[in-house]
Design a protein around this motif. Structure first.
Motif, mmCIF file in Angstrom:
data_model
loop_
_atom_site.group_PDB
_atom_site.id
_atom_site.type_symbol
_atom_site.label_atom_id
_atom_site.label_comp_id
_atom_site.label_asym_id
_atom_site.label_seq_id
_atom_site.Cartn_x
_atom_site.Cartn_y
_atom_site.Cartn_z
ATOM 1 N N ASN A 13 0.838 -1.212 0.055
ATOM 2 C CA ASN A 13 0.034 -0.073 -0.136
ATOM 3 C C ASN A 13 0.958 1.281 -0.012
ATOM 4 O O ASN A 13 1.917 1.193 0.642
ATOM 5 C CB ASN A 13 -0.907 -0.020 1.203
ATOM 6 C CG ASN A 13 -1.972 1.150 1.366
ATOM 7 O OD1 ASN A 13 -1.501 2.395 1.201
ATOM 8 N ND2 ASN A 13 -3.282 0.783 1.160
ATOM 9 N N PRO A 14 0.491 2.283 -0.778
ATOM 10 C CA PRO A 14 1.384 3.369 -0.860
ATOM 11 C C PRO A 14 2.014 3.948 0.646
ATOM 12 O O PRO A 14 2.930 4.678 0.910
ATOM 13 C CB PRO A 14 0.523 4.621 -1.510
ATOM 14 C CG PRO A 14 -0.184 3.644 -2.427
ATOM 15 C CD PRO A 14 -0.642 2.529 -1.547
ATOM 16 N N VAL A 15 0.934 3.733 1.849
ATOM 17 C CA VAL A 15 1.353 4.240 3.179
ATOM 18 C C VAL A 15 2.686 3.480 3.522
ATOM 19 O O VAL A 15 3.389 4.316 4.301
ATOM 20 C CB VAL A 15 0.077 4.266 3.710
ATOM 21 C CG1 VAL A 15 -0.320 2.834 4.298
ATOM 22 C CG2 VAL A 15 0.214 4.983 5.498
ATOM 23 N N HIS A 16 2.809 2.195 3.319
ATOM 24 C CA HIS A 16 3.993 1.573 3.548
ATOM 25 C C HIS A 16 5.139 2.404 3.217
ATOM 26 O O HIS A 16 6.115 2.286 4.098
ATOM 27 C CB HIS A 16 4.208 0.371 3.013
ATOM 28 C CG HIS A 16 2.814 -0.532 3.348
ATOM 29 N ND1 HIS A 16 2.359 -1.681 2.670
ATOM 30 C CD2 HIS A 16 1.835 -0.389 4.602
ATOM 31 C CE1 HIS A 16 1.303 -2.225 3.308
ATOM 32 N NE2 HIS A 16 1.029 -1.467 4.377
ATOM 33 N N ASP A 17 5.215 3.105 2.315
ATOM 34 C CA ASP A 17 6.309 3.872 1.680
ATOM 35 C C ASP A 17 6.555 4.774 2.673
ATOM 36 O O ASP A 17 7.723 5.313 3.025
ATOM 37 C CB ASP A 17 6.305 4.364 0.275
ATOM 38 C CG ASP A 17 7.446 4.850 -0.259
ATOM 39 O OD1 ASP A 17 8.668 4.250 -0.367
ATOM 40 O OD2 ASP A 17 7.476 6.144 -0.813
ATOM 41 N N LYS A 18 5.440 5.465 3.197
ATOM 42 C CA LYS A 18 6.012 6.431 4.148
ATOM 43 C C LYS A 18 6.258 5.708 5.827
ATOM 44 O O LYS A 18 7.010 6.546 6.329
ATOM 45 C CB LYS A 18 4.562 7.387 4.529
ATOM 46 C CG LYS A 18 4.318 8.246 3.025
ATOM 47 C CD LYS A 18 2.895 8.889 3.478
ATOM 48 C CE LYS A 18 2.734 9.444 2.059
ATOM 49 N NZ LYS A 18 1.985 10.621 2.019
ATOM 50 N N LEU A 19 5.893 4.680 6.019
ATOM 51 C CA LEU A 19 6.197 3.979 7.250
ATOM 52 C C LEU A 19 7.564 3.440 7.263
ATOM 53 O O LEU A 19 7.919 2.979 8.305
ATOM 54 C CB LEU A 19 4.997 3.137 7.695
ATOM 55 C CG LEU A 19 3.732 3.700 7.803
ATOM 56 C CD1 LEU A 19 2.565 2.809 8.072
ATOM 57 C CD2 LEU A 19 3.714 4.696 8.778
ATOM 58 N N ILE A 20 8.085 2.973 6.251
ATOM 59 C CA ILE A 20 9.469 2.302 6.306
ATOM 60 C C ILE A 20 10.508 3.185 6.551
ATOM 61 O O ILE A 20 10.453 4.198 6.432
ATOM 62 C CB ILE A 20 9.701 1.475 4.882
ATOM 63 C CG1 ILE A 20 10.845 0.561 5.000
ATOM 64 C CG2 ILE A 20 9.927 2.399 3.764
ATOM 65 C CD1 ILE A 20 10.738 -0.507 3.695
ATOM 66 N N ASP A 21 11.277 2.541 7.507
ATOM 67 C CA ASP A 21 12.404 3.423 7.811
ATOM 68 C C ASP A 21 13.839 2.845 6.958
ATOM 69 O O ASP A 21 14.388 1.931 7.349
ATOM 70 C CB ASP A 21 12.691 3.229 9.504
ATOM 71 C CG ASP A 21 13.854 3.888 9.970
ATOM 72 O OD1 ASP A 21 14.460 4.739 9.369
ATOM 73 O OD2 ASP A 21 14.041 3.772 11.208
ATOM 74 N N MET A 22 13.848 3.392 5.930
ATOM 75 C CA MET A 22 14.837 2.959 5.123
ATOM 76 C C MET A 22 16.410 3.076 5.503
ATOM 77 O O MET A 22 16.713 3.728 6.309
ATOM 78 C CB MET A 22 14.732 3.660 3.531
ATOM 79 C CG MET A 22 13.773 3.264 3.011
ATOM 80 S SD MET A 22 13.859 3.712 1.194
ATOM 81 C CE MET A 22 13.749 5.364 1.365
ATOM 82 N N ASN A 23 17.257 2.310 5.182
ATOM 83 C CA ASN A 23 18.843 2.555 5.260
ATOM 84 C C ASN A 23 19.250 3.694 4.726
ATOM 85 O O ASN A 23 18.698 4.468 3.900
ATOM 86 C CB ASN A 23 19.612 1.333 5.121
ATOM 87 C CG ASN A 23 19.569 1.102 3.517
ATOM 88 O OD1 ASN A 23 19.816 1.713 2.766
ATOM 89 N ND2 ASN A 23 19.338 -0.426 3.303
ATOM 90 N N ASP A 24 20.495 4.069 5.034
ATOM 91 C CA ASP A 24 21.000 5.539 4.598
ATOM 92 C C ASP A 24 21.309 5.348 3.076
ATOM 93 O O ASP A 24 21.114 6.385 2.394
ATOM 94 C CB ASP A 24 22.256 5.567 5.390
ATOM 95 C CG ASP A 24 21.982 6.165 6.743
ATOM 96 O OD1 ASP A 24 20.802 6.588 7.088
ATOM 97 O OD2 ASP A 24 22.763 6.394 7.725
#
Length: 163
Positions: free
Chosen positions: A24-35
């Protein structure tokens, strides 16, 4: 293609603690990506739109465990028999390395079986040493370097699994 419940069963997720859900597009806002991935994404002017197209064109899922997003992943078909796999890991994916690796292998196999994919490919940034090594551990064969390929004009490695 296949259901999320089938995917959870095949990937041996210990639902409800760990599960695969539809992306879901909201997952992209919630993921804590690596540097590293955060830096590359910042060089990609239309990332969100491109990512939405990838997700809409194929299979797109999110791996969640203990209430955290560990990865967004999927594959999309270029044309019959040829697909590209993609993965956006979180910075916490190291906590689930073994289980994630096993699950990813099962996803690749199921996806290829259900879509009759003969070539599954992945492009990986040359400087992302961990991702390059992981592609090899997933039985992808290195086919060459794509010079100045990425949004950052970096080199990328082309990997493929021929089935």
């Amino acid at each position: 293609m296949f259901s999320v419940s089938e995917l959870n069963k095949i990937m041996r997720m210990d639902f409800p603690r760990h599960k695969i859900v539809p992306w879901n597009p909201v997952h992209d806002k919630l993921i804590d990506m690596n540097d590293f991935d955060r830096r590359i994404r910042s060089t990609f002017p239309d990332f969100k739109q491109t990512f939405l197209q990838y997700a809409a064109a194929g299979a797109a899922f999110t791996g969640i465990g203990d209430g955290k997003i560990y990865a967004m992943f999927g594959a999309y078909e270029f044309w019959p028999g040829c697909s590209e796999a993609w993965l956006i890991p979180s910075k916490d994916i190291d906590r689930k390395t073994v289980s994630f690796h096993r699950a990813a292998l099962k996803f690749f196999d199921l996806y290829c079986e259900k879509t009759q994919t003969k070539r599954l490919q992945a492009t990986v940034h040359s400087q992302n040493v961990r991702a390059v090594e992981w592609a090899r551990r997933c039985y992808f064969t290195h086919e060459g370097t794509l010079r100045q390929y990425g949004p950052d004009h970096g080199d990328y490695e082309m990997f493929a699994r021929i089935l």
